[in-house]
Design a protein around this motif. Structure first.
Motif, short mmCIF file in Angstrom:
data_model
loop_
_atom_site.label_atom_id
_atom_site.label_comp_id
_atom_site.label_asym_id
_atom_site.label_seq_id
_atom_site.Cartn_x
_atom_site.Cartn_y
_atom_site.Cartn_z
N VAL A 48 0.82 -1.21 0.00
CA VAL A 48 0.00 0.00 0.00
C VAL A 48 0.86 1.27 0.00
O VAL A 48 0.59 2.21 -0.74
CB VAL A 48 -0.95 0.01 1.22
CG1 VAL A 48 -1.73 1.32 1.27
CG2 VAL A 48 -1.90 -1.18 1.14
N GLN A 49 1.89 1.30 0.82
CA GLN A 49 2.76 2.48 0.91
C GLN A 49 4.22 2.08 0.64
O GLN A 49 4.97 1.81 1.58
CB GLN A 49 2.64 3.13 2.29
CG GLN A 49 1.25 3.70 2.56
CD GLN A 49 1.15 4.34 3.93
OE1 GLN A 49 1.77 3.90 4.89
NE2 GLN A 49 0.35 5.39 4.03
N PRO A 50 4.61 2.05 -0.64
CA PRO A 50 5.97 1.60 -0.97
C PRO A 50 7.06 2.57 -0.53
O PRO A 50 8.22 2.18 -0.39
CB PRO A 50 5.93 1.47 -2.49
CG PRO A 50 4.82 2.38 -2.92
CD PRO A 50 3.80 2.35 -1.83
N VAL A 120 4.90 -6.26 -5.66
CA VAL A 120 4.02 -5.37 -6.43
C VAL A 120 3.38 -4.36 -5.50
O VAL A 120 3.35 -4.55 -4.28
CB VAL A 120 2.91 -6.16 -7.16
CG1 VAL A 120 3.51 -7.17 -8.12
CG2 VAL A 120 1.99 -6.87 -6.15
N THR A 121 2.85 -3.28 -6.06
CA THR A 121 2.17 -2.27 -5.25
C THR A 121 0.67 -2.56 -5.20
O THR A 121 0.18 -3.52 -5.81
CB THR A 121 2.41 -0.87 -5.82
OG1 THR A 121 1.89 -0.80 -7.16
CG2 THR A 121 3.89 -0.53 -5.83
N ARG A 122 -0.04 -1.72 -4.48
CA ARG A 122 -1.47 -1.90 -4.20
C ARG A 122 -2.32 -2.11 -5.44
O ARG A 122 -3.33 -2.80 -5.41
CB ARG A 122 -1.97 -0.67 -3.42
CG ARG A 122 -3.47 -0.48 -3.32
CD ARG A 122 -4.12 -1.57 -2.53
NE ARG A 122 -5.55 -1.30 -2.37
CZ ARG A 122 -6.48 -1.54 -3.29
NH1 ARG A 122 -6.13 -2.04 -4.47
NH2 ARG A 122 -7.75 -1.28 -3.05
N GLY A 123 -1.93 -1.54 -6.55
CA GLY A 123 -2.76 -1.60 -7.75
C GLY A 123 -2.61 -2.85 -8.59
O GLY A 123 -3.21 -2.94 -9.66
N ILE A 124 -1.83 -3.83 -8.12
CA ILE A 124 -1.58 -5.03 -8.93
C ILE A 124 -1.85 -6.30 -8.11
O ILE A 124 -1.49 -6.37 -6.94
CB ILE A 124 -0.14 -5.06 -9.45
CG1 ILE A 124 0.08 -3.92 -10.44
CG2 ILE A 124 0.20 -6.39 -10.10
CD1 ILE A 124 1.49 -3.80 -10.95
N VAL A 125 -2.45 -7.28 -8.75
CA VAL A 125 -2.65 -8.60 -8.15
C VAL A 125 -1.86 -9.62 -8.97
O VAL A 125 -2.13 -9.79 -10.16
CB VAL A 125 -4.14 -8.99 -8.13
CG1 VAL A 125 -4.31 -10.46 -7.73
CG2 VAL A 125 -4.92 -8.11 -7.16
N PRO A 126 -0.88 -10.30 -8.38
CA PRO A 126 -0.15 -11.36 -9.09
C PRO A 126 -1.02 -12.61 -9.20
O PRO A 126 -1.71 -12.99 -8.24
CB PRO A 126 1.07 -11.62 -8.19
CG PRO A 126 1.12 -10.48 -7.22
CD PRO A 126 -0.29 -10.04 -7.05
N ILE A 127 -0.98 -13.25 -10.35
CA ILE A 127 -1.80 -14.45 -10.58
C ILE A 127 -0.90 -15.59 -11.02
O ILE A 127 -0.30 -15.55 -12.10
CB ILE A 127 -2.87 -14.19 -11.67
CG1 ILE A 127 -3.78 -13.03 -11.24
CG2 ILE A 127 -3.69 -15.44 -11.93
CD1 ILE A 127 -4.76 -12.60 -12.32
N ARG A 128 -0.79 -16.61 -10.17
CA ARG A 128 -0.09 -17.86 -10.53
C ARG A 128 -1.15 -18.91 -10.77
O ARG A 128 -1.97 -19.22 -9.90
CB ARG A 128 0.86 -18.30 -9.41
CG ARG A 128 2.13 -17.49 -9.35
CD ARG A 128 3.14 -18.08 -8.36
NE ARG A 128 2.67 -17.99 -6.99
CZ ARG A 128 2.78 -16.91 -6.23
NH1 ARG A 128 3.34 -15.80 -6.71
NH2 ARG A 128 2.32 -16.91 -4.99
N LEU A 129 -1.12 -19.48 -11.97
CA LEU A 129 -2.18 -20.40 -12.38
C LEU A 129 -1.84 -21.85 -12.05
O LEU A 129 -0.68 -22.24 -11.99
CB LEU A 129 -2.42 -20.26 -13.89
CG LEU A 129 -2.89 -18.88 -14.35
CD1 LEU A 129 -2.87 -18.80 -15.86
CD2 LEU A 129 -4.28 -18.57 -13.80
N ASN A 130 -2.89 -22.64 -11.85
CA ASN A 130 -2.76 -24.09 -11.69
C ASN A 130 -2.51 -24.67 -13.08
O ASN A 130 -3.42 -24.70 -13.92
CB ASN A 130 -4.03 -24.66 -11.08
CG ASN A 130 -3.95 -26.16 -10.84
OD1 ASN A 130 -3.12 -26.85 -11.43
ND2 ASN A 130 -4.82 -26.68 -10.00
#
Length: 226
Positions: A48-50, A120-130
């Motif tokens: 949230v606050q880098p 990553v910062t607040r505006g990004i969601v990392p997605i690791r797929l099955n």
């Protein structure tokens, strides 16, 4: 004409991408996003606050970094490692998909393998797929397709700053073909994307050159040189 051709090149790819995900064949199944991620992927927000830039600090990916298909270390903001202590769930392993959930929601990029250990910062969601359900390459195109993008737009809220809730993101509906077909479709889309980028480069340079010519002619016209 050059500007129109540039628009047509982009529209061609987007049209083909949309047709792939709307004309589903035999064996396609419906899953939510949270059902197709790896066990160690929590679908969480980043830092949230880098804080301020720190030389040789921890690299972090921000929404503004998602301007290319693949994000590398080059040009990333670096912060004090202590700022990321409470955000271990979003530490990157490399090769994730990075989805923007704040600002220009729905933008997707791939994390290069060299980003392992970054965050990553607040505006990004990392997605690791099955990988048993969904390949990364197909997932990349799937998230950019209109059926998913329409859901993201529908769930995006806010006037000054647009964003999408994690809960809504987790319930995004995805349509998946069998893995073999995913690989086949990905190869076709990658090839078409490559040709589209070539055309965009050609027409983009033409538009730029013609713009400079127009400025030159106008200057000569108003200075009486013509």
């Amino acid at each position: 004409n050059a500007e129109k051709n540039l628009q047509n090149a982009r529209a061609l790819f987007e049209s083909h991408l949309q047709s792939v995900f709307t004309q589903r064949g035999h064996g396609w199944v419906e899953k939510t996003l949270e059902e197709v991620v790896a066990e160690d992927c929590s679908l969480s927000y980043g830092i949230v606050q880098p804080g301020d830039d720190v030389e040789d600090g921890l690299p972090v990916v921000r929404p503004t970094d998602l301007s290319h298909d693949t994000v590398t270390l080059c040009g990333l903001k670096r912060i004090a490692p202590g700022r990321a202590e409470s955000y271990k769930r979003t530490i990157l392993q490399g090769k994730e998909l990075l989805l923007c959930v704040r600002g220009t929601t729905g933008v997707v990029s791939k994390a290069d393998s060299e980003l392992a250990g970054a965050n990553v910062t607040r505006g990004i969601v990392p997605i690791r797929l099955n990988s048993k359900l969904l390949t990364k390459d197909f997932g990349f195109h799937l998230l950019m397709g209109e059926p998913v993008q329409a859901q993201i737009r529908a769930k995006t809220y806010g006037a000054a700053l647009q964003q999408i809730n994690i809960g809504d993101l987790r319930r995004i509906q995805l349509s998946l073909p069998p893995l073999a077909e995913q690989q086949k479709i990905s190869c076709q889309l990658d090839a078409l994307a490559g040709e589209t980028q070539k055309l965009e480069g050609i027409y983009g340079r033409k538009v730029e050159a013609l713009g400079e010519l127009k400025k030159s002619l106008l200057h000569q016209a108003f200075s009486g040189e013509l």
